[in-house]
Write a protein that holds these residues in place. Structure first.
Motif, PDB file in Angstrom:
ATOM      1  N   ARG A  36       0.943  -1.373   0.161  1.00  0.00           N
ATOM      2  CA  ARG A  36       0.055   0.122  -0.126  1.00  0.00           C
ATOM      3  C   ARG A  36       0.778   1.089   0.018  1.00  0.00           C
ATOM      4  NH1 ARG A  36      -4.128  -2.480   4.083  1.00  0.00           N
ATOM      5  NH2 ARG A  36      -5.799  -3.241   2.489  1.00  0.00           N
ATOM      6  N   GLY A  37       1.798   1.114   0.719  1.00  0.00           N
ATOM      7  CA  GLY A  37       2.734   2.348   0.678  1.00  0.00           C
ATOM      8  C   GLY A  37       3.412   2.657  -0.771  1.00  0.00           C
ATOM      9  N   LEU A  38       3.925   1.577  -1.166  1.00  0.00           N
ATOM     10  CA  LEU A  38       4.474   1.720  -2.548  1.00  0.00           C
ATOM     11  C   LEU A  38       3.357   2.214  -3.732  1.00  0.00           C
ATOM     12  CD1 LEU A  38       6.504  -1.646  -2.678  1.00  0.00           C
ATOM     13  CD2 LEU A  38       7.492   0.785  -2.818  1.00  0.00           C
ATOM     14  N   ARG A  39       2.212   1.783  -3.553  1.00  0.00           N
ATOM     15  CA  ARG A  39       1.353   2.414  -4.357  1.00  0.00           C
ATOM     16  C   ARG A  39       0.749   3.589  -4.186  1.00  0.00           C
ATOM     17  NH1 ARG A  39      -4.498  -1.117  -5.559  1.00  0.00           N
ATOM     18  NH2 ARG A  39      -5.144   0.388  -6.946  1.00  0.00           N
ATOM     19  N   LYS A  40       0.644   3.968  -2.773  1.00  0.00           N
ATOM     20  CA  LYS A  40       0.641   5.350  -2.497  1.00  0.00           C
ATOM     21  C   LYS A  40       1.579   6.478  -3.422  1.00  0.00           C
ATOM     22  CE  LYS A  40      -0.599   8.352   1.372  1.00  0.00           C
ATOM     23  NZ  LYS A  40      -0.644   8.420   2.797  1.00  0.00           N
ATOM     24  N   ALA A  41       2.865   5.813  -3.160  1.00  0.00           N
ATOM     25  CA  ALA A  41       3.826   6.538  -3.648  1.00  0.00           C
ATOM     26  C   ALA A  41       3.965   6.555  -5.141  1.00  0.00           C
ATOM     27  CB  ALA A  41       5.250   6.366  -3.141  1.00  0.00           C
TER      28      ALA A  41
END
Length: 142
Positions: A36-41
């Motif tokens: 999720r963090g990667l996607r948000k970035a």
């Protein structure tokens, strides 16, 4: 290229993009949070796991040790693989498997215990110590 992704009928975002740059091996809470963090970035990401509790992410429902499923899902074309299970032993095994079967990928391995970081580094992987990251995050917030 076909992908072995699980799709949700009520959430279009779970459908995999044509190209995934980052695969997270491990579908428990930490692996999903990393994805999720990667996607948000702004990165394209998919989670690989036997069971993944994330209806909002592209998921490859397969054992992270199943190299045929990883290859069919497009892992060979990825930029980075993040190994993020709860077990340091399994993380090391998965990192070694990815390095041996998929040449040229950046392999980032989560070390759940800080005394494993040197072992992961010596094995040629790029470790991130979960314990230190959490401690640093808490210290930054307090």
């Amino acid at each position: 290229m076909s992908h072995n992704y699980s799709e949700s009928t009520d959430d279009v975002s779970r459908t995999a993009p044509d190209r995934v740059d980052h695969y997270v091996l491990g579908g428990d809470a930490v692996g999903v949070a990393v994805a999720r963090g990667l996607r948000k970035a702004g990165h394209t990401v998919a989670v690989v796991g036997d069971t993944v509790g994330a209806a909002d992410l592209p998921v490859v429902e397969a054992a992270p040790t199943d190299t045929a499923a990883l290859r069919a899902a497009g892992l060979a074309d990825a930029v980075t693989v993040i190994v993020a299970t709860r077990s340091d032993g399994r993380n090391l095994l998965l990192a070694q498997l990815v390095r041996a079967r998929f040449d040229g990928l950046r392999v980032v391995v989560l070390a759940n215990a800080d005394d494993q970081v040197d072992l992961f580094t010596d094995a040629g992987h790029e470790p991130i110590c979960v314990t230190s990251a959490i401690a640093d995050a808490v210290a930054d917030r307090v």
